[in-house]
Design an enzyme around this catalytic site. Structure first.
Site, PDB file in Angstrom:
ATOM      1  N   HIS A 182      33.183   9.539  66.125  1.00 16.00           N
ATOM      2  CA  HIS A 182      34.632  10.201  66.644  1.00 16.00           C
ATOM      3  C   HIS A 182      34.597   8.747  67.642  1.00 16.00           C
ATOM      4  O   HIS A 182      34.074   8.207  67.703  1.00 16.00           O
ATOM      5  CB  HIS A 182      34.110  11.198  67.106  1.00 16.00           C
ATOM      6  CG  HIS A 182      34.598  12.094  67.992  1.00 16.00           C
ATOM      7  ND1 HIS A 182      36.040  11.691  68.915  1.00 16.00           N
ATOM      8  CD2 HIS A 182      35.706  13.343  67.537  1.00 16.00           C
ATOM      9  CE1 HIS A 182      36.924  12.652  69.590  1.00 16.00           C
ATOM     10  NE2 HIS A 182      36.931  13.395  68.950  1.00 16.00           N
ATOM     11  N   ASP A 259      25.007  11.826  70.448  1.00 15.14           N
ATOM     12  CA  ASP A 259      27.055  12.491  70.620  1.00 15.14           C
ATOM     13  C   ASP A 259      26.358  13.822  69.993  1.00 15.14           C
ATOM     14  O   ASP A 259      26.496  14.165  68.873  1.00 15.14           O
ATOM     15  CB  ASP A 259      28.184  11.847  69.653  1.00 15.14           C
ATOM     16  CG  ASP A 259      29.048  12.404  69.506  1.00 15.14           C
ATOM     17  OD1 ASP A 259      29.263  14.017  70.581  1.00 15.14           O
ATOM     18  OD2 ASP A 259      30.542  12.192  70.089  1.00 15.14           O
ATOM     19  N   GLN A 262      29.313  18.198  68.139  1.00 20.71           N
ATOM     20  CA  GLN A 262      29.163  19.598  67.519  1.00 20.71           C
ATOM     21  C   GLN A 262      28.010  20.291  67.232  1.00 20.71           C
ATOM     22  O   GLN A 262      27.970  21.000  66.472  1.00 20.71           O
ATOM     23  CB  GLN A 262      29.416  18.071  66.297  1.00 20.71           C
ATOM     24  CG  GLN A 262      31.061  17.921  65.955  1.00 20.71           C
ATOM     25  CD  GLN A 262      32.085  18.933  65.802  1.00 20.71           C
ATOM     26  OE1 GLN A 262      31.668  19.916  65.982  1.00 20.71           O
ATOM     27  NE2 GLN A 262      33.014  18.579  66.471  1.00 20.71           N
ATOM     28  N   LYS A 285      32.921  22.976  72.810  1.00 19.25           N
ATOM     29  CA  LYS A 285      33.043  23.900  71.396  1.00 19.25           C
ATOM     30  C   LYS A 285      32.010  24.442  71.911  1.00 19.25           C
ATOM     31  O   LYS A 285      30.845  24.303  70.212  1.00 19.25           O
ATOM     32  CB  LYS A 285      32.225  22.312  70.982  1.00 19.25           C
ATOM     33  CG  LYS A 285      33.639  21.408  70.671  1.00 19.25           C
ATOM     34  CD  LYS A 285      33.768  19.702  70.571  1.00 19.25           C
ATOM     35  CE  LYS A 285      33.956  18.791  70.883  1.00 19.25           C
ATOM     36  NZ  LYS A 285      35.132  18.514  69.957  1.00 19.25           N
ATOM     37  N   CYS A 425      40.352  12.865  64.682  1.00 14.91           N
ATOM     38  CA  CYS A 425      39.689  11.386  65.458  1.00 14.91           C
ATOM     39  C   CYS A 425      38.103  10.360  64.718  1.00 14.91           C
ATOM     40  O   CYS A 425      37.390   9.635  64.795  1.00 14.91           O
ATOM     41  CB  CYS A 425      38.724  12.106  66.335  1.00 14.91           C
ATOM     42  SG  CYS A 425      40.365  12.827  67.875  1.00 14.91           S
TER      43      CYS A 425
HETATM   44  C1  LIG Z   1      31.968  14.336  66.997  1.00 14.12           C
HETATM   45  C2  LIG Z   1      32.419  14.083  68.079  1.00 14.12           C
HETATM   46  N1  LIG Z   1      31.983  13.599  69.335  1.00 14.12           N
HETATM   47  C3  LIG Z   1      33.195  13.534  70.683  1.00 14.12           C
HETATM   48  C4  LIG Z   1      34.253  13.910  70.945  1.00 14.12           C
HETATM   49  C5  LIG Z   1      34.810  14.259  71.797  1.00 14.12           C
HETATM   50  O1  LIG Z   1      34.718  15.815  72.359  1.00 14.12           O
HETATM   51  P1  LIG Z   1      36.076  15.707  73.257  1.00 14.12           P
HETATM   52  O2  LIG Z   1      37.232  15.628  73.672  1.00 14.12           O
HETATM   53  O3  LIG Z   1      35.696  17.006  73.821  1.00 14.12           O
HETATM   54  O4  LIG Z   1      35.914  14.744  75.159  1.00 14.12           O
HETATM   55  C6  LIG Z   1      34.631  15.151  69.307  1.00 14.12           C
HETATM   56  C7  LIG Z   1      35.466  15.831  69.409  1.00 14.12           C
HETATM   57  O5  LIG Z   1      35.933  16.706  68.573  1.00 14.12           O
HETATM   58  C8  LIG Z   1      33.273  15.042  68.240  1.00 14.12           C
HETATM   59  O6  LIG Z   1      33.946  15.922  67.156  1.00 14.12           O
END
Ligand SMILES: Cc1ncc(COP(=O)(O)O)c(C=O)c1O
Length: 631
Positions: A182, A259, A262, A285, A425
């Site tokens: 991401h 990370d 998800q 999430k 993203c």
């Molecule tokens: C795999 C992953 N990493 C990081 C993020 C970023 O999360 P946040 O916008 O809640 O900081 C997301 C958000 O969709 C994500 O799916």
């Protein structure tokens, strides 16, 4: 009073106070607790073993319908149809318990934490710290001190990049990422690499859209100082073997960051078993509110990091010239934190645990596999991510022949189904796969198989309504014209000599367009475009070039404004026939019903406007993004 009685009374009081203190210490402080213990320090948490209970694997005892009723938002109609929420990878919905916790906090306990000596402040502090303890247990951290509250995954990763990276990373060092990250797990490292001279490398994905583990040794060299990777890919759904990756990184002395955006709300997580140094998650999430999340960091590693943001809360003492800082986690929590958010996240953790993460995981995976199978039955549809039966979480992204993801999402939205369309993203990953965008359905425990069936029916119908092009319900005329222009765009190509070139993109959906305009002082001599975008974007560009070629500049600008007024009018007004001068462009008047698509219709026109401005300024290269334009 009798002095002996006096002494006995004092002794009894001391004993009672001592007993009370020990009792509170053992019990820990629950939400809403008013015990006055303002900090839970060094609280070692019981090792927490994941038991894959037989009854959790057999979900028949769980009433998913009853659980669904905990989510008030799901009980509504969208465009006259019952809402089907399949955008859980973007953010999950919130159960009533979490909403109540937010309200309760503001109605009863609202106060600042760690500062006050009064009852409300102590209650707020206890509830805030209790949430930290819950999260630590949830992740099986060794202690609550390993949990730093942040705004979410993005902020957690930035915290590591800026503290650890600035202190420890040197020119020549390598940060290893993967090709499926991401943007939140890319951009912070890019910024760090620019600052330090370190290099980024990317573990590739294979044809199954899994990590190429057979190439891990090649990438995980002794130069690698940190390996940061996603647990469940938000675009592909792939579940990565995080413990294996951490073990491999340890062998070369690299730190690891998982990370878990998800995965944290979807499957059991045990940071000690995984063996990571850092893990980042987002509360929103996993049934919690937005603006709150956490960074898990191994205690010894957190202790080695310098502060990040400076301010109140994170200091021990402050002088005019110099300050001293608290130990983690407080060192990283400058200023007033998101107290209500943290407390409500604690309640979300309770809620998820009451259902059981094994059961949730099983439910999400089954739904995803079912969706993958059914989607695969639609002609011209290709599902991304691991093949059927592979390691996939509750995320299913797909691309449809002749249908841009934006069109798919709009069609689904008209049927009350919330999907996501775009690059999610993960732009570099999309480019690697040769795509601009994909549509994505992402599931959570309140989703049902019947909802998946409804999605399939809607997509299959959209696919069959027009054979050459995916159709949106904008009317028959639209379908005919759009089918024609989206599949056979006119004036498609480049102009070389003397033309003004403007690159335009629509970041929210991944439309890209390159407009080439040959302008004389009076008129638009020639105009062409290339690019790839949704049907609305391509049709609008194609019709625009036909309309503007040969027009004088003032007339061209006037047409642009007319067209804008036509597509960006209030969604409640009928498009009617539209101004005669716009001709076929009037078929796009129906776009007003889909305000989020106005940017698609306007991209070519915004690029044209930019080209006129560039020409006036004597420049021949420019760019435009619809990100900051309303359309
Ligand atoms: C795999 C992953 N990493 C990081 C993020 C970023 O999360 P946040 O916008 O809640 O900081 C997301 C958000 O969709 C994500 O799916």
């Amino acid at each position: 009073m009798n002095p002996i009685l006096d002494q006995l009374l004092v002794g009894a009081l001391i004993l009672a106070a001592l007993a009370y203190f020990i009792f509170r210490k053992k019990k820990g402080c629950g939400a809403g607790c008013d015990c006055g213990v303002t900090k839970i320090k060094g609280l070692a948490l019981q090792p927490f073993r994941w038991k894959l209970k037989q009854d959790a694997m057999n979900q028949s005892h769980i009433s998913w319908d009853r659980i669904r009723a905990d989510f008030p938002i799901l009980d509504q109609q969208v465009h006259g149809q019952p809402l089907i929420y399949f955008d859980n990878a973007a953010t999950s919905q919130k159960p009533r318990a979490v909403l109540d916790a937010l309200r309760h906090y503001y109605e009863h306990d609202n106060s600042n934490v760690h500062r006050g000596m009064h009852a409300l402040s102590m209650r707020a502090t206890d509830a805030y710290e209790a949430a930290r303890v819950k999260l630590a247990r949830y992740l099986n951290a060794a202690s609550a001190e390993e949990i730093v509250f942040t705004r979410g995954t993005t902020e957690s990763i930035n915290l590591v990049a800026q503290t650890w990276g600035t202190k420890f990373l040197r020119e020549g060092d390598v940060i290893l990422l993967t090709e499926m990250e991401h943007h939140s797990n890319l951009v912070p490292w890019q910024l760090l690499a620019e600052r330090t001279g370190a290099t980024l490398r990317f573990l590739p994905i294979n044809d199954r859209h899994e990590l190429a583990l057979d190439r891990l040794d090649e990438f995980l060299t002794s130069q690698v100082k940190l390996f940061s990777f996603v647990h469940i890919s938000n675009s592909l759904g792939t579940i990565n073997p995080v413990a294996e990756l951490c073990a491999a990184a340890r062998k070369v002395g690299a730190l690891t960051l998982v990370d878990a955006a998800q995965s944290a709300g979807h499957l059991p997580l045990d940071v000690q078993a995984i063996g990571c140094d850092f893990l980042a998650l987002s509360g929103h999430k996993m049934c919690g509110p937005t603006g709150i999340g956490a960074l898990y960091g191994k205690k010894t590693v957190l202790e080695s990091l310098p502060p990040w943001h400076g301010g109140g809360e994170m200091i021990v003492s402050v002088g005019y010239e110099k300050s001293t800082y608290k130990q983690p986690p407080y060192r990283f929590e400058a200023g007033t934190p998101n107290i209500a958010g943290a407390i409500a996240l604690g309640v979300a953790v309770d809620y998820i645990e009451a259902i059981g993460r094994e059961a949730i995981f099983e439910h999400d995976c089954q739904l995803a596999q079912y969706a993958q199978k059914r989607l695969g039955e639609i002609p011209g549809l290709r599902v991304l991510g691991p093949p059927l039966g592979g390691a996939r979480g509750g995320v299913v992204s797909f691309v449809m022949e002749h249908a841009h993801a934006h069109d798919v999402v709009t069609l689904a939205d008209q049927a009350g189904i919330a999907l996501r369309g775009g690059h999610h993203c993960t732009q570099p990953l999309m480019h690697k796969l040769g795509l601009e965008s994909s549509a994505r359905a992402s599931f959570y425990f309140y989703n049902t198989q019947a909802e998946v069936d409804r999605l399939i029916a809607v997509l299959a119908e959209g696919q069959s309504r027009a054979s050459a092009s995916f159709s949106l319900p904008l009317g028959e005329l639209y379908e005919t014209v759009v089918t024609d222009h989206a599949t056979r765009p006119r004036n498609f190509g480049k102009l070389e000599e003397g033309a003004v070139h403007v690159h335009g993109d629509n970041p929210s959906c991944g439309d890209t367009l390159d407009l080439h305009v040959q302008l004389s002082p009076e008129k638009v001599e020639n105009i062409k475009f290339t690019g790839s975008g949704c049907t609305i974007c391509m049709t609008s560009a194609s019709l625009m070039t036909l309309k503007l070629k040969g027009k004088n500049r003032a007339e061209a600008r006037r047409l642009m404004h007319l067209f804008h007024d036509q597509v960006a009018a209030s969604p409640d007004t009928e498009a009617g026939r539209g101004p005669r001068e716009l001709g076929d462009l009037n078929v796009l008047g129906g776009v007003r019903k889909f305000p989020q698509r106005v940017k698609c219709a306007m991209l070519a026109w915004r690029a044209f406007e930019q080209a006129l401005n560039e020409a006036d300024a004597g420049v021949t290269e420019g760019s435009i993004s619809t990100e900051d334009a309303e359309g």
